[in-house]
Every structure is written in structure tokens, then in C-alpha cells.
Design a protein around this motif. Sequence first.
Motif, PDB file in Angstrom:
ATOM      1  N   ASN A  46     -14.895  13.296 -12.850  1.00  0.00           N
ATOM      2  CA  ASN A  46     -14.526  12.024 -11.975  1.00  0.00           C
ATOM      3  C   ASN A  46     -13.863  12.177 -10.589  1.00  0.00           C
ATOM      4  OD1 ASN A  46     -11.304  11.617 -12.247  1.00  0.00           O
ATOM      5  ND2 ASN A  46     -11.761  12.574 -14.556  1.00  0.00           N
ATOM      6  N   GLY A  47     -14.014  11.028  -9.917  1.00  0.00           N
ATOM      7  CA  GLY A  47     -13.490  10.953  -8.694  1.00  0.00           C
ATOM      8  C   GLY A  47     -13.591   9.666  -8.050  1.00  0.00           C
ATOM      9  N   LEU A  48     -13.005   9.629  -6.892  1.00  0.00           N
ATOM     10  CA  LEU A  48     -13.016   8.161  -6.097  1.00  0.00           C
ATOM     11  C   LEU A  48     -14.121   8.394  -5.061  1.00  0.00           C
ATOM     12  CD1 LEU A  48     -11.758   5.382  -6.041  1.00  0.00           C
ATOM     13  CD2 LEU A  48     -10.343   6.215  -4.068  1.00  0.00           C
ATOM     14  N   HIS A  49     -15.198   7.629  -5.010  1.00  0.00           N
ATOM     15  CA  HIS A  49     -16.386   7.492  -4.062  1.00  0.00           C
ATOM     16  C   HIS A  49     -16.390   6.393  -3.223  1.00  0.00           C
ATOM     17  CE1 HIS A  49     -20.751   7.121  -2.963  1.00  0.00           C
ATOM     18  NE2 HIS A  49     -20.252   7.727  -2.246  1.00  0.00           N
ATOM     19  N   VAL A  50     -15.837   6.381  -1.865  1.00  0.00           N
ATOM     20  CA  VAL A  50     -15.653   5.200  -1.102  1.00  0.00           C
ATOM     21  C   VAL A  50     -17.090   5.109  -0.324  1.00  0.00           C
ATOM     22  CG1 VAL A  50     -14.542   3.945   0.856  1.00  0.00           C
ATOM     23  CG2 VAL A  50     -12.927   5.611  -0.932  1.00  0.00           C
TER      24      VAL A  50
END
Length: 289
Positions: A46-50
Motif C-alpha cells: 500500500n501507499g499514497l499516490h498523488v
Amino acid sequence: MTLRLPKADYIPSDLMPVAVADRAPQPSFPAHTHEFCEIVIVWRGNGLHVLNDRPWLVTCGDIFYIRDTDCHSYDAVNCLVLDNIIYCPERFKLGLDWSEMLPRDEEDSPTHWRLTTRGMALARGVILQLVQESRKTDVLSLQLTEALFLQLALVLRRHRYAADRAYALPEGEQLDLLMSAIQVDVGTPFCLTTFCHQHQLAERGLKQLFRQQTGMSIGHYLRQLQLCQAKHLLRSSDRLIGEVAARCGFDDSNYFSVVFTRETGMTPSAWRQQFRTPFQDRQYSLPSR
């Protein structure tokens, strides 16, 4: 200044239309654009994709179609594994209408898609072939690479669904059903026990499967989705903090502020303020007539 990634660094041949960049794992990466387009397919973690200033919590099954004008970055990654399918539309020779298969960022078109479990299995097989053919330079490999990319685009079209819209998924794929139920409206309370009862699923087994594929608990995933939505609303709208909290599933705006501050290190008001321009500040401070 935003980074712009050149074609030559990722596609060795000037004629090859497609390449595959394996990111296992994908590290944090600053905001950038490309001289090419790409399809991002997330396999696990998982991660944060901007993307174009909008944050998305990503995990297994998420898909993004990135144009050469789009700006995106990765942050807060946790064992995030993905493939970047890089392509240059101007190098395609088949003469197809690719707009039918590669969605664009239009007002009524979703930006964020998800791929069913069945679709992920099919896509993996095509991508493995793409990896092999896209490394060659003979004419036949160029043609086969484009044909394989077409096959991949069709697989994604058949098995994708918009992450934030109601979608009728076939019974049997537990993770697909769960993801669809959670993401359709993060502002609506979600009860895992009720969901499992409705679909005759074992709650404990579903929790284990979810953690195995995403690297996080269902509760943590839902909370992060709510915070991503809150960040987007705070930046893109003038809604009051209490209204943002309610739309993101928080009944108590004070509790929302506590959670938001703990997760981001900033209060909701401070988060919003960092994106305001001096003109906006003057505009909002003017008395209403």
C-alpha cells in the motif's frame, strides 16, 4: 521544479512503443511528469499516490491511466509493488482508436479504477510476455509488443471497474466484493460483520486475506480512505470543516480534527491554508452582500 522523465531512460529503442518498468518495491518518488504515458497496476502492499494534486490510497488491484501531462508522486509506501506499463501513442502502427480502451481524464469519467482478481491474473500473463518482447528490437517484436499491449488494454477494459461507483461484481471473489463495498461511499458506515453475513463469508478468513494482499487491516484501510477524501475536499472545496468530516464518515468534527492532525501533523484548517493563494484569502475575507 517538477521532474520530467524522458523516454530514452525507460524505452531503449526509438521505435519500440511499449516498455514495462517493474517496481518491486516502489519507493517514495517526488512529483514528476513524463514524455510518455503509462498504466500503473498495483499488485500488493500500500501507499499514497498523488495524481494531479489529489491523494489516492492505493493497494492491490488499483489501476491508474497516466497521461504525459499528468503530474504524480508516491509517498508513505509500505511494501508497495506495482508495474508501470509505459507507452508512446505516437509510435503505434495498428491504426486503432485507442481512446475506446484507454480512458481519459474527463469530467464524467473516473480517474481511479480497480481490477478484479480474475483480471489481475490475466493481466500478469500478458505483462510477462510484454517484458520479453519489449526488450527486443526486430520488426516482429515491435509488432508483437503492440499486439500484446492491445491485449492488455482489452483485459483491463473487460475486468476493471470504477473504484468509487456502484458496480455489480460476480460472486466468488471475496476481495473484489469487499473493496467495492468499502470504496463506493467512504462516508457511509461499513460493518464487516453485516457484509460477511450478506455474502456468506468467513469474517476471520476475509480479514487475513485482506491483510495478506494489502499489508494493512480493513479498519486502517477504511480510515486512510476517509483521510484521503478529506484532504481532497479540504483542498478543492470551501466546505466547512464539519461538513468535510461528515462527508468522510466522521460524526464528530472534533474527533475528525484529532484524527486528521495525528495522521498528517497538521490541523484540517492548516492543511487547507497551505494551498490558499493570497487572492483566495482576500476573496474569502470579503464581507458578503
